[in-house]
Design a protein around this motif. Structure first.
Motif, PDB file in Angstrom:
ATOM      1  N   ARG A 182       0.837  -1.205   0.000  1.00 27.13           N
ATOM      2  CA  ARG A 182       0.000   0.000   0.000  1.00 27.13           C
ATOM      3  C   ARG A 182       0.871   1.254   0.000  1.00 27.13           C
ATOM      4  O   ARG A 182       0.566   2.239  -0.665  1.00 27.13           O
ATOM      5  CB  ARG A 182      -0.920  -0.016   1.214  1.00 27.13           C
ATOM      6  N   ILE A 183       1.970   1.218   0.724  1.00 26.82           N
ATOM      7  CA  ILE A 183       2.886   2.365   0.736  1.00 26.82           C
ATOM      8  C   ILE A 183       3.448   2.615  -0.656  1.00 26.82           C
ATOM      9  O   ILE A 183       3.544   3.759  -1.117  1.00 26.82           O
ATOM     10  CB  ILE A 183       4.028   2.113   1.739  1.00 26.82           C
ATOM     11  N   LEU A 184       3.791   1.551  -1.356  1.00 27.28           N
ATOM     12  CA  LEU A 184       4.452   1.686  -2.658  1.00 27.28           C
ATOM     13  C   LEU A 184       3.523   2.171  -3.756  1.00 27.28           C
ATOM     14  O   LEU A 184       3.986   2.741  -4.747  1.00 27.28           O
ATOM     15  CB  LEU A 184       5.087   0.353  -3.059  1.00 27.28           C
ATOM     16  N   ILE A 185       2.223   1.940  -3.624  1.00 25.26           N
ATOM     17  CA  ILE A 185       1.308   2.380  -4.684  1.00 25.26           C
ATOM     18  C   ILE A 185       0.578   3.672  -4.327  1.00 25.26           C
ATOM     19  O   ILE A 185      -0.294   4.119  -5.075  1.00 25.26           O
ATOM     20  CB  ILE A 185       0.287   1.286  -5.038  1.00 25.26           C
ATOM     21  N   THR A 186       0.943   4.284  -3.199  1.00 22.04           N
ATOM     22  CA  THR A 186       0.321   5.539  -2.793  1.00 22.04           C
ATOM     23  C   THR A 186       1.205   6.699  -3.214  1.00 22.04           C
ATOM     24  O   THR A 186       2.386   6.762  -2.837  1.00 22.04           O
ATOM     25  CB  THR A 186       0.100   5.570  -1.270  1.00 22.04           C
ATOM     26  N   ARG A 187       0.655   7.622  -3.996  1.00 21.02           N
ATOM     27  CA  ARG A 187       1.451   8.716  -4.546  1.00 21.02           C
ATOM     28  C   ARG A 187       1.978   9.654  -3.472  1.00 21.02           C
ATOM     29  O   ARG A 187       2.994  10.317  -3.668  1.00 21.02           O
ATOM     30  CB  ARG A 187       0.614   9.532  -5.545  1.00 21.02           C
ATOM     31  N   THR A 188       1.292   9.715  -2.340  1.00 19.40           N
ATOM     32  CA  THR A 188       1.695  10.643  -1.288  1.00 19.40           C
ATOM     33  C   THR A 188       2.723  10.063  -0.321  1.00 19.40           C
ATOM     34  O   THR A 188       3.166  10.751   0.601  1.00 19.40           O
ATOM     35  CB  THR A 188       0.464  11.108  -0.491  1.00 19.40           C
ATOM     36  N   SER A 189       3.128   8.814  -0.520  1.00 19.32           N
ATOM     37  CA  SER A 189       4.174   8.236   0.334  1.00 19.32           C
ATOM     38  C   SER A 189       5.479   8.985   0.130  1.00 19.32           C
ATOM     39  O   SER A 189       5.803   9.427  -0.973  1.00 19.32           O
ATOM     40  CB  SER A 189       4.374   6.756  -0.009  1.00 19.32           C
ATOM     41  N   PHE A 396     -12.452   6.868  -1.441  1.00 17.61           N
ATOM     42  CA  PHE A 396     -11.862   6.425  -2.710  1.00 17.61           C
ATOM     43  C   PHE A 396     -10.354   6.659  -2.712  1.00 17.61           C
ATOM     44  O   PHE A 396      -9.849   7.571  -2.051  1.00 17.61           O
ATOM     45  CB  PHE A 396     -12.505   7.166  -3.884  1.00 17.61           C
ATOM     46  N   LYS A 397      -9.644   5.850  -3.488  1.00 15.12           N
ATOM     47  CA  LYS A 397      -8.184   5.924  -3.552  1.00 15.12           C
ATOM     48  C   LYS A 397      -7.729   6.916  -4.620  1.00 15.12           C
ATOM     49  O   LYS A 397      -7.076   6.541  -5.600  1.00 15.12           O
ATOM     50  CB  LYS A 397      -7.600   4.540  -3.822  1.00 15.12           C
ATOM     51  N   HIS A 398      -8.052   8.184  -4.411  1.00 17.42           N
ATOM     52  CA  HIS A 398      -7.612   9.202  -5.356  1.00 17.42           C
ATOM     53  C   HIS A 398      -6.094   9.373  -5.317  1.00 17.42           C
ATOM     54  O   HIS A 398      -5.504   9.877  -6.277  1.00 17.42           O
ATOM     55  CB  HIS A 398      -8.293  10.533  -5.027  1.00 17.42           C
ATOM     56  N   ASP A 399      -5.460   8.965  -4.221  1.00 14.19           N
ATOM     57  CA  ASP A 399      -4.024   9.170  -4.040  1.00 14.19           C
ATOM     58  C   ASP A 399      -3.196   7.960  -4.446  1.00 14.19           C
ATOM     59  O   ASP A 399      -1.987   7.924  -4.210  1.00 14.19           O
ATOM     60  CB  ASP A 399      -3.726   9.513  -2.581  1.00 14.19           C
ATOM     61  N   GLY A 400      -3.807   6.971  -5.064  1.00 15.95           N
ATOM     62  CA  GLY A 400      -3.080   5.752  -5.403  1.00 15.95           C
ATOM     63  C   GLY A 400      -2.769   5.641  -6.881  1.00 15.95           C
ATOM     64  O   GLY A 400      -3.417   6.262  -7.726  1.00 15.95           O
ATOM     65  N   SER A 401      -1.766   4.847  -7.220  1.00 12.97           N
ATOM     66  CA  SER A 401      -1.502   4.549  -8.625  1.00 12.97           C
ATOM     67  C   SER A 401      -2.509   3.541  -9.155  1.00 12.97           C
ATOM     68  O   SER A 401      -2.684   3.396 -10.368  1.00 12.97           O
ATOM     69  CB  SER A 401      -0.076   4.018  -8.800  1.00 12.97           C
TER      70      SER A 401
END
Length: 412
Positions: A182-189, A396-401
């Motif tokens: 989840r950390i790796l596919i989140t743009r805000t990480s 929703f996962k607006h912040d994800g790849s």
């Protein structure tokens, strides 16, 4: 627009929009309006990324599909001006570069090492086991109290159990690898978070490979271990391939299960059509339409031009970054009549949700079977399935790849 010396690094003007773009409020299944507008008026145009770079964004279906198959477009993430999705993604690829970010012949050589496992014939043989997993999880939901979060109770466990079995990884470790994925596919990480998550996953897969080197089994990690033993692959590269398969193997399908369910619940006529049909062909077609309609990989396919390429009246110069917006392409009315309508009777098999060309998704046969089993079983076994909260309460996962929902509270 002022130009600097390096391609793809123009100083952005006020007319260059930021990318990714924002979806419209109340329209969680549709691409951002600004993205659709670009496709209609300027299908090949500059956009501004998080690092200030301004690669080309390509939005029409015909152009996206053509470029995905064009050998003059590179997937090599080490090239200058490669349009990374986020600082976290760039850091992950610095630490673990896999075949999806390489060009042939090295891409083909490494991909062939695991292709057989994901062939249509091999995946079809897994259908009874996948059906058993789906039924067991539904049994558990029906036996327990409601409402439940469909993401945690069903959508994540289905593909996680399947990919763990294929790879030879203990499912008991799912909490660990799901959290780091989840950390790796989140743009805000942050870069630090991505570096640590990548390190932990690589170390974990390296330990698993060590066990397979000592005690081989009939699984993908044992196959990779054989290539390590033969000197065809370094142990760290094998761990990186294992990390890629483990992460992609559960994240994408889990999001399609949850988001697809939400889309169907919001389109009850289509849900009823799917529930009432026992025809495998109808179910398979419904899966393709949901893949097209939702296009959960919503940050575009990232590439670099290896030569000057003429696209839509625009010349993309050698060395410039390119983003191929497959979500906009899958809603192109030139390719899909009335594209914003979810129509399970449509035949959209030519969609680009899995990409196209030599880099199209390796695991697409597995994802298709998993989704076919889920969509043909869940709504039939729980015919009164419904949302337990309002649409405006769903995160929703607006912040994800990878697009989807963090939670999906349902009841029946």
């Amino acid at each position: 627009m002022s130009i600097t010396s390096a391609p793809g690094t123009e100083t952005p003007s006020a007319q260059v929009p930021e990318y990714p773009m924002t979806r419209a409020a109340g329209c969680p299944f549709d691409p951002p309006p600004a993205l659709r507008a670009l496709r209609d008026r300027a299908p090949v145009s500059r956009v501004r990324l998080w690092d200030g770079s301004t690669p080309w964004l390509v939005t029409r279906y015909e152009d996206v599909r053509a470029l995905l198959a064009d050998p003059r477009i590179s997937s090599d993430s080490d090239l200058p001006h490669y349009p990374h999705l986020s600082p976290a993604q760039r850091e992950r690829r610095r630490q673990s570069r896999t075949f999806i970010n390489m060009d042939d012949p090295e891409h083909a050589r490494l991909r062939r090492m695991v292709t057989a496992t994901f062939s249509i014939r091999q995946v079809e043989a897994l259908r009874p086991a996948i059906q058993k997993i789906v039924d067991t999880l539904i049994d558990a939901m029906l036996a327990g109290p409601g409402p439940v979060d469909l993401v945690q109770a069903f959508a994540l466990p289905v593909p996680s159990l399947v990919i763990c079995d294929l790879l030879g990884v203990p499912y008991a470790d799912h909490g660990f690898f799901q959290a780091n994925s989840r950390i790796l596919i989140t743009r805000t990480s942050t870069v630090e978070q991505a570096r640590e998550a990548t390190r932990q996953l690589l170390d974990y897969l390296d330990r698993q490979l060590g066990a397979k080197l000592a005690h081989p089994a009939d699984d993908v990690l044992s196959t990779l271990a054989r290539h390590v033993r033969a000197g065809e692959l370094s142990r760290r590269a094998a761990a990186g391939m294992g990390m890629l398969l483990l992460t992609a193997g559960h994240e994408t399908t889990a999001n399609m299960i949850a988001l697809g369910t939400l889309a169907l619940l919001r389109h009850p006529d289509q849900l009823e059509r799917l529930r009432a049909s026992g025809d495998p062909k109808t179910v398979a077609s419904a899966v393709e339409e949901l893949l097209r309609y939702l296009t959960i990989v919503h940050g575009g396919r990232r590439r670099v031009a290896l030569a000057d390429i003429e696209v839509g009246g625009v010349t993309i110069r050698t060395g410039e970054g390119v983003v191929l917006a497959n979500d906009a392409a899958n809603r192109d009315p030139e390719a899909f009549p009335d594209p914003d309508r979810l129509d399970l009777d449509r035949n959209p098999r030519h969609h680009v949700a899995f990409g196209f060309g030599v880099h199209q998704c390796l695991g697409q046969p597995l994802a298709r079977v998993e989704l076919q089993v889920v969509y043909s079983t869940l709504y039939r076994r729980i015919p009164t399935l419904r949302l337990a909260v309002g649409l405006d309460e769903i995160p929703f996962k607006h912040d994800g790849s990878v697009y989807g929902v963090y939670e999906l509270p349902v009841t029946w």
